[in-house]
Design a protein around this motif. Structure first.
Motif, PDB file in Angstrom:
ATOM      1  N   LYS A 186       0.884  -1.294  -0.087  1.00 53.65           N
ATOM      2  CA  LYS A 186       0.034   0.152  -0.134  1.00 53.65           C
ATOM      3  C   LYS A 186       0.656   1.347  -0.077  1.00 53.65           C
ATOM      4  O   LYS A 186       0.491   2.623  -0.028  1.00 53.65           O
ATOM      5  N   ASP A 195      -7.000  -6.657   6.862  1.00 54.05           N
ATOM      6  CA  ASP A 195      -8.184  -5.736   5.606  1.00 54.05           C
ATOM      7  C   ASP A 195      -8.724  -4.664   5.969  1.00 54.05           C
ATOM      8  O   ASP A 195      -8.613  -3.986   4.552  1.00 54.05           O
ATOM      9  N   ARG A 246      -9.107  -3.015   1.882  1.00 56.18           N
ATOM     10  CA  ARG A 246      -9.472  -4.086   1.352  1.00 56.18           C
ATOM     11  C   ARG A 246     -10.474  -5.017   1.462  1.00 56.18           C
ATOM     12  O   ARG A 246     -11.080  -5.268   2.636  1.00 56.18           O
TER      13      ARG A 246
END
Lengths: 213, 213, 213
Positions: free
Chosen positions: A34, A143, A148
């Motif tokens: 990221k 996540d 995500r």
């Protein structure tokens, strides 16, 4: 006296530490992908490594979580985060690696989580569910923080191996065998199943028909 | 002895089960709309159905949550998930249905959540707030996992009916009436208000002026 | 008898209230920027103001959280939400203001969180960590609900000032000095460091090399 997350076996403490380490590496790798800085890497590593255990401890009433009070538990994800930060290029293909470490963490946590829940007096079924939640929790936190879709919701075999691995551990505990004799196979079963599903691209059935909107 | 999430009335257990079922269906429908497979449907159904109650139980110190130890509570969301998975095309217009089931779950949980909190010794105001949180919690977990803006933040009447329904239940409990006499009206009030707001397109006021960035 | 979140000093209660207020304003401002209505503003204000303290209380076993039972704690974020709703245009440049209020909340909560954890019998290291989590928790909840990447993961100094501020508070508590003498400097240190990092654009190191995908 030093507190430990999983009593009584040193084996279980070791498995728990290894689980924290590999989950923390999976969190650190997501952070690197990221483009986060070193603090982001450490925060995601820490959350992924300790999140599942915190969730378990809060639900079974084992508060404050032992990991909060034990230097070893606190430093393991920091070490994993630093390793990821400095050596990630050598780690090569990221997504695949995240998945491998994630599968290893899943297997380790579903077993140690189930055994700790038994230790706190839960029955076999709730203990197996707590094992599954321990295994799933860290990845879900990772996540969600990283924006995500949680891996447990994506089209792959994930929650089932964790539940089965935890169930094997629960069954083993009542068998009278030594912890070695059932904990290791339970970890291997869950992790192996998960990795095989990834490699073979096993997919679970999807809803028939289109979802009318 | 079988544990139950809401003591003492069988009515409350039934309302709680129905709440778990309808919330779980709303979770399953969101999963179907997202194109998730059967495990994703089950995970979202389970989280939506049991998330609000877990949040309540952790906050009031009722750990491990009774739902973890009670087969009925564990199987209800699984059944709801399977129903959604296999019969969703017959369910037709999804978004509207998600909202209807969500409103029913909201009404049921705000009442059972408030009454359980009273049962654990909380005062009237905290108990009403716990009822609201129980009603809101499952939907927030569902929407976070599915990557949607939580319904409680969108431009509709949501938290207020839950708080009012919970307050009616708390007031009823101290009135000496039978549970039937206040629990059902409180559920109907919250759910009806929510559905009416949806149908009429009631909107709450927005901030005046533009948000300078 | 009225319960208080932070015992024993009135100073700490005041700091906690101010922390809740400024964090709640930061939550309300995010809601205004997202175009949410008045309920969305109130929910985000409430979650941001009380989320970190709830997380702390659940982890240290202080359930139900005192804030649930204390009118003052419940009304402070509501007041902050209403102020934000009606006066946000006068507040001018939003993003910068969110950051200033967020930094003030971070400083206040890391200190009050650490001192409350000590009060509940945690050792110095876990207490400092709980302080950091208290400071971080509200902002993470706010950003997750609003669909933003949590500020703690973005490329800025955030978790470190919170950990250091909490550590200073823990060290001060054992020094025998009056609470005034160490709590205020600890708050100022954390908030000032955070604001300076924002103003100077300090950036933490990023991983070397590209993240191979």
């Amino acid at each position: 006296m030093e507190s430990t997350v999983v009593e009584p076996g040193a084996l279980l403490v070791t498995l728990d530490m290894v689980g924290i380490f590999v989950f923390a590496i999976s969190g650190g790798l997501v952070a690197v992908r990221k483009g986060l800085d070193i603090f982001g890497v450490l925060v995601l590593a820490w959350t992924t490594g300790l999140g599942g255990g915190f969730l378990r401890d809060v639900l079974i009433g084992a508060v404050p979580p032992a990991a909060l009070a034990d230097w070893r538990y606190l430093m393991v994800p920091v070490a994993a985060g630093l390793v990821t930060f400095y050596f990630h290029p050598a780690l090569g293909r990221m997504e695949r690696l995240v998945n491998v470490f994630d599968a290893a963490g899943l297997g380790l946590f579903c077993v140690t989580g189930a055994l700790k829940a038994l230790d706190f007096g839960l029955g076999p079924v709730p203990a197996a569910l707590m094992g599954m939640l321990t295994g799933i929790g860290g990845g879900v936190a990772r996540d969600l923080l990283a924006g995500r879709v949680p891996v447990v919701l994506r089209s792959e075999i994930y929650a089932t191996p964790a539940l089965v691995g935890a169930a094997v551990a629960v069954a083993g505990e009542s068998s009278g065998l030594s912890t070695f004799a059932y904990a290791i196979p339970a970890v291997v079963l869950c992790t192996g199943w998960r990795l095989l599903a990834l490699r073979k691209g096993w997919e679970a059935p999807r809803p028939a028909g289109s979802a009318s909107t």
